[in-house]
Design a protein around this motif. Sequence first.
Motif, PDB file in Angstrom:
ATOM      1  N   ALA A   1      -9.500  -5.909   2.912  1.00  0.00           N
ATOM      2  CA  ALA A   1      -8.869  -4.736   2.293  1.00  0.00           C
ATOM      3  C   ALA A   1      -9.618  -3.463   2.668  1.00  0.00           C
ATOM      4  O   ALA A   1      -9.002  -2.436   2.987  1.00  0.00           O
ATOM      5  CB  ALA A   1      -8.827  -4.905   0.775  1.00  0.00           C
ATOM      6  N   LEU A   2     -10.953  -3.520   2.638  1.00  0.00           N
ATOM      7  CA  LEU A   2     -11.752  -2.346   2.993  1.00  0.00           C
ATOM      8  C   LEU A   2     -11.579  -1.995   4.471  1.00  0.00           C
ATOM      9  O   LEU A   2     -11.486  -0.818   4.834  1.00  0.00           O
ATOM     10  CB  LEU A   2     -13.224  -2.590   2.662  1.00  0.00           C
ATOM     11  CG  LEU A   2     -14.181  -1.421   2.910  1.00  0.00           C
ATOM     12  CD1 LEU A   2     -13.731  -0.159   2.200  1.00  0.00           C
ATOM     13  CD2 LEU A   2     -15.604  -1.796   2.467  1.00  0.00           C
ATOM     14  N   GLU A   3     -11.503  -3.025   5.310  1.00  0.00           N
ATOM     15  CA  GLU A   3     -11.276  -2.793   6.746  1.00  0.00           C
ATOM     16  C   GLU A   3      -9.923  -2.107   6.963  1.00  0.00           C
ATOM     17  O   GLU A   3      -9.811  -1.139   7.726  1.00  0.00           O
ATOM     18  CB  GLU A   3     -11.317  -4.127   7.497  1.00  0.00           C
ATOM     19  CG  GLU A   3     -11.165  -3.997   9.007  1.00  0.00           C
ATOM     20  CD  GLU A   3     -11.040  -5.356   9.700  1.00  0.00           C
ATOM     21  OE1 GLU A   3     -10.566  -5.378  10.856  1.00  0.00           O
ATOM     22  OE2 GLU A   3     -11.403  -6.383   9.097  1.00  0.00           O
ATOM     23  N   GLY A   4      -8.892  -2.589   6.263  1.00  0.00           N
ATOM     24  CA  GLY A   4      -7.566  -1.987   6.372  1.00  0.00           C
ATOM     25  C   GLY A   4      -7.560  -0.554   5.875  1.00  0.00           C
ATOM     26  O   GLY A   4      -6.940   0.324   6.485  1.00  0.00           O
ATOM     27  N   LEU A   5      -8.274  -0.318   4.778  1.00  0.00           N
ATOM     28  CA  LEU A   5      -8.356   1.033   4.226  1.00  0.00           C
ATOM     29  C   LEU A   5      -9.017   1.991   5.212  1.00  0.00           C
ATOM     30  O   LEU A   5      -8.522   3.106   5.441  1.00  0.00           O
ATOM     31  CB  LEU A   5      -9.137   1.009   2.907  1.00  0.00           C
ATOM     32  CG  LEU A   5      -9.515   2.363   2.321  1.00  0.00           C
ATOM     33  CD1 LEU A   5      -8.293   3.203   2.029  1.00  0.00           C
ATOM     34  CD2 LEU A   5     -10.348   2.191   1.056  1.00  0.00           C
ATOM     35  N   LYS A   6     -10.126   1.574   5.794  1.00  0.00           N
ATOM     36  CA  LYS A   6     -10.842   2.442   6.741  1.00  0.00           C
ATOM     37  C   LYS A   6      -9.972   2.759   7.957  1.00  0.00           C
ATOM     38  O   LYS A   6      -9.947   3.905   8.419  1.00  0.00           O
ATOM     39  CB  LYS A   6     -12.161   1.786   7.157  1.00  0.00           C
ATOM     40  CG  LYS A   6     -13.200   1.750   6.045  1.00  0.00           C
ATOM     41  CD  LYS A   6     -14.582   1.371   6.529  1.00  0.00           C
ATOM     42  CE  LYS A   6     -14.664  -0.065   6.977  1.00  0.00           C
ATOM     43  NZ  LYS A   6     -16.050  -0.470   7.315  1.00  0.00           N
TER      44      LYS A   6
ATOM     45  N   LEU B   1      -6.705   2.831   8.035  1.00  0.00           N
ATOM     46  CA  LEU B   1      -5.629   3.710   7.581  1.00  0.00           C
ATOM     47  C   LEU B   1      -6.120   5.148   7.434  1.00  0.00           C
ATOM     48  O   LEU B   1      -5.459   6.098   7.877  1.00  0.00           O
ATOM     49  CB  LEU B   1      -5.082   3.195   6.243  1.00  0.00           C
ATOM     50  CG  LEU B   1      -3.927   3.973   5.620  1.00  0.00           C
ATOM     51  CD1 LEU B   1      -2.684   3.933   6.500  1.00  0.00           C
ATOM     52  CD2 LEU B   1      -3.607   3.421   4.219  1.00  0.00           C
ATOM     53  N   VAL B   2      -7.291   5.313   6.821  1.00  0.00           N
ATOM     54  CA  VAL B   2      -7.862   6.663   6.647  1.00  0.00           C
ATOM     55  C   VAL B   2      -8.143   7.296   8.010  1.00  0.00           C
ATOM     56  O   VAL B   2      -7.876   8.485   8.216  1.00  0.00           O
ATOM     57  CB  VAL B   2      -9.144   6.600   5.785  1.00  0.00           C
ATOM     58  CG1 VAL B   2      -9.873   7.939   5.808  1.00  0.00           C
ATOM     59  CG2 VAL B   2      -8.805   6.211   4.348  1.00  0.00           C
TER      60      VAL B   2
ATOM     61  N   PHE C   1       2.966  12.277   0.708  1.00  0.00           N
ATOM     62  CA  PHE C   1       2.253  11.106   1.200  1.00  0.00           C
ATOM     63  C   PHE C   1       2.116  11.132   2.722  1.00  0.00           C
ATOM     64  O   PHE C   1       2.907  11.764   3.414  1.00  0.00           O
ATOM     65  CB  PHE C   1       2.966   9.838   0.719  1.00  0.00           C
ATOM     66  CG  PHE C   1       2.993   9.756  -0.790  1.00  0.00           C
ATOM     67  CD1 PHE C   1       1.933   9.223  -1.488  1.00  0.00           C
ATOM     68  CD2 PHE C   1       4.064  10.287  -1.505  1.00  0.00           C
ATOM     69  CE1 PHE C   1       1.928   9.189  -2.869  1.00  0.00           C
ATOM     70  CE2 PHE C   1       4.078  10.263  -2.892  1.00  0.00           C
ATOM     71  CZ  PHE C   1       3.001   9.712  -3.581  1.00  0.00           C
ATOM     72  N   THR C   2       1.098  10.467   3.206  1.00  0.00           N
ATOM     73  CA  THR C   2       0.733  10.554   4.619  1.00  0.00           C
ATOM     74  C   THR C   2       1.707   9.777   5.504  1.00  0.00           C
ATOM     75  O   THR C   2       2.686   9.202   5.027  1.00  0.00           O
ATOM     76  CB  THR C   2      -0.700  10.034   4.828  1.00  0.00           C
ATOM     77  OG1 THR C   2      -0.736   8.613   4.576  1.00  0.00           O
ATOM     78  CG2 THR C   2      -1.693  10.737   3.909  1.00  0.00           C
ATOM     79  N   ASP C   3       1.421   9.735   6.792  1.00  0.00           N
ATOM     80  CA  ASP C   3       2.346   9.148   7.766  1.00  0.00           C
ATOM     81  C   ASP C   3       2.400   7.620   7.743  1.00  0.00           C
ATOM     82  O   ASP C   3       3.397   7.034   8.149  1.00  0.00           O
ATOM     83  CB  ASP C   3       1.952   9.596   9.184  1.00  0.00           C
ATOM     84  CG  ASP C   3       2.247  11.062   9.434  1.00  0.00           C
ATOM     85  OD1 ASP C   3       3.349  11.504   9.077  1.00  0.00           O
ATOM     86  OD2 ASP C   3       1.365  11.766   9.968  1.00  0.00           O
ATOM     87  N   HIS C   4       1.324   6.974   7.291  1.00  0.00           N
ATOM     88  CA  HIS C   4       1.243   5.518   7.389  1.00  0.00           C
ATOM     89  C   HIS C   4       0.854   4.862   6.070  1.00  0.00           C
ATOM     90  O   HIS C   4       0.361   5.535   5.162  1.00  0.00           O
ATOM     91  CB  HIS C   4       0.237   5.115   8.480  1.00  0.00           C
ATOM     92  CG  HIS C   4       0.611   5.580   9.844  1.00  0.00           C
ATOM     93  ND1 HIS C   4       0.191   6.802  10.353  1.00  0.00           N
ATOM     94  CD2 HIS C   4       1.383   5.013  10.809  1.00  0.00           C
ATOM     95  CE1 HIS C   4       0.688   6.956  11.573  1.00  0.00           C
ATOM     96  NE2 HIS C   4       1.415   5.890  11.871  1.00  0.00           N
ATOM     97  N   MET C   5       1.038   3.555   5.980  1.00  0.00           N
ATOM     98  CA  MET C   5       0.671   2.773   4.808  1.00  0.00           C
ATOM     99  C   MET C   5       0.179   1.399   5.260  1.00  0.00           C
ATOM    100  O   MET C   5       0.542   0.925   6.340  1.00  0.00           O
ATOM    101  CB  MET C   5       1.860   2.636   3.847  1.00  0.00           C
ATOM    102  CG  MET C   5       3.077   1.967   4.473  1.00  0.00           C
ATOM    103  SD  MET C   5       4.605   2.191   3.501  1.00  0.00           S
ATOM    104  CE  MET C   5       4.400   0.931   2.250  1.00  0.00           C
ATOM    105  N   PHE C   6      -0.657   0.801   4.443  1.00  0.00           N
ATOM    106  CA  PHE C   6      -1.139  -0.568   4.714  1.00  0.00           C
ATOM    107  C   PHE C   6      -0.315  -1.535   3.869  1.00  0.00           C
ATOM    108  O   PHE C   6      -0.062  -1.287   2.689  1.00  0.00           O
ATOM    109  CB  PHE C   6      -2.620  -0.677   4.341  1.00  0.00           C
ATOM    110  CG  PHE C   6      -3.193  -2.071   4.524  1.00  0.00           C
ATOM    111  CD1 PHE C   6      -3.732  -2.460   5.742  1.00  0.00           C
ATOM    112  CD2 PHE C   6      -3.199  -2.986   3.477  1.00  0.00           C
ATOM    113  CE1 PHE C   6      -4.260  -3.735   5.914  1.00  0.00           C
ATOM    114  CE2 PHE C   6      -3.722  -4.264   3.635  1.00  0.00           C
ATOM    115  CZ  PHE C   6      -4.258  -4.636   4.853  1.00  0.00           C
TER     116      PHE C   6
END
Length: 360
Positions: free
Chosen positions: A114-119, A121-122, A30-35
């Motif tokens: 949620a979409l803003e947070g996802l973008k 994070l990516v 898993f990557t370095d960060h999470m939302f």
Amino acid sequence: MGGHKTIDIQLTTTKKEKPDFHNLGFGKVFTDHMFVMDYNEGEGWHSPSIIPYQPISLDPASVVFHYGQTVFEGLKAYRTKDEKILLFRPEKNFQRLNSSNDRLCIPHIDEELALEGLKKLVWMDQDWIPTVEGTSLYIRPFIISTQPYLGVSPSSQYKFMIIMSPVGSYYKEGIAPVKIAVEQEFARTVEGGTGTAKTGGNYAASLKAQEIAGEKGYSQVLWLDGKEKKYVEEVGSMNIFFKINGEVVTPSLNGSILEGITRNSILQLLKHWNVPVSERRISIDEIYEAYQKGQLEEVFGSGTAAVISPVGELLWNGQKMIINNGETGKLTTDIYNTVTGIQNGKIEDPFNWVLEVKED
């Protein structure tokens, strides 16, 4: 709503070592960060933030452990040859998450937030997006009920999280045909149950049948309806399609089948190509009859994890149906190449399905 909430960002101080992108499994690193975002009754969803990937602390009495009130989603991010970062129909995932929330009595999330947070994070963890052929960054949004309470009623507290994992093929066979056993004893869900929601209990209910099928050398099971054990529904991790005498048929959504986003995309694509396609109730007897007549031309599954997975063999009632000599069919190949081509930016997207992730 979403536009008015600031997403707090805490950068990790110790970046993880990346795996070998040429040798990725599925969902193991898993990557370095999470939302993360929390919900309390009376306050609503609050404190959206991106934090270093880390364990979470929960009370042993949390509702999720005892009554299974949880939902999840799955989508992917891709990096194109010209270094763009693309998401495939992410708004549909958050719409479906809220549909699952409805069924599980979980408060709706703000899809825009949620979409803003996802973008964000990516974008932050973009160096985790693999570029090797057939790989992607798998994204798992999910919600768990966190109120410490031993009672069968909806929780008053929840946690929404998004974690990400660089992945290879979901099936070890990759795009090579898989073998699937038709399940006749167990039921995953029934009409009126939770089959249309992406909730953990559906998948827990599927494990025993999958274990038995695996011991016989089959990758997955094909579920029949829970009432009559007669009508085809879906595979454990995929919707299912049959090409019969030139027409593509997939089971219609009946209240116990997940409304797949890849499924929806394939239906649009086939109509765009003027390929005969229908959504209807289809029995396993009809499938077997078509096979005996030489009319069962191709079978394939669709889902976010596998994208398209050709089926080379179906086992039903002790009878083996070998489809297209166990080889991937032309239409299956065309669909796979087109959907993945749109997803990774190799071909034109006439449907406006992809969303580019950019720096704010």
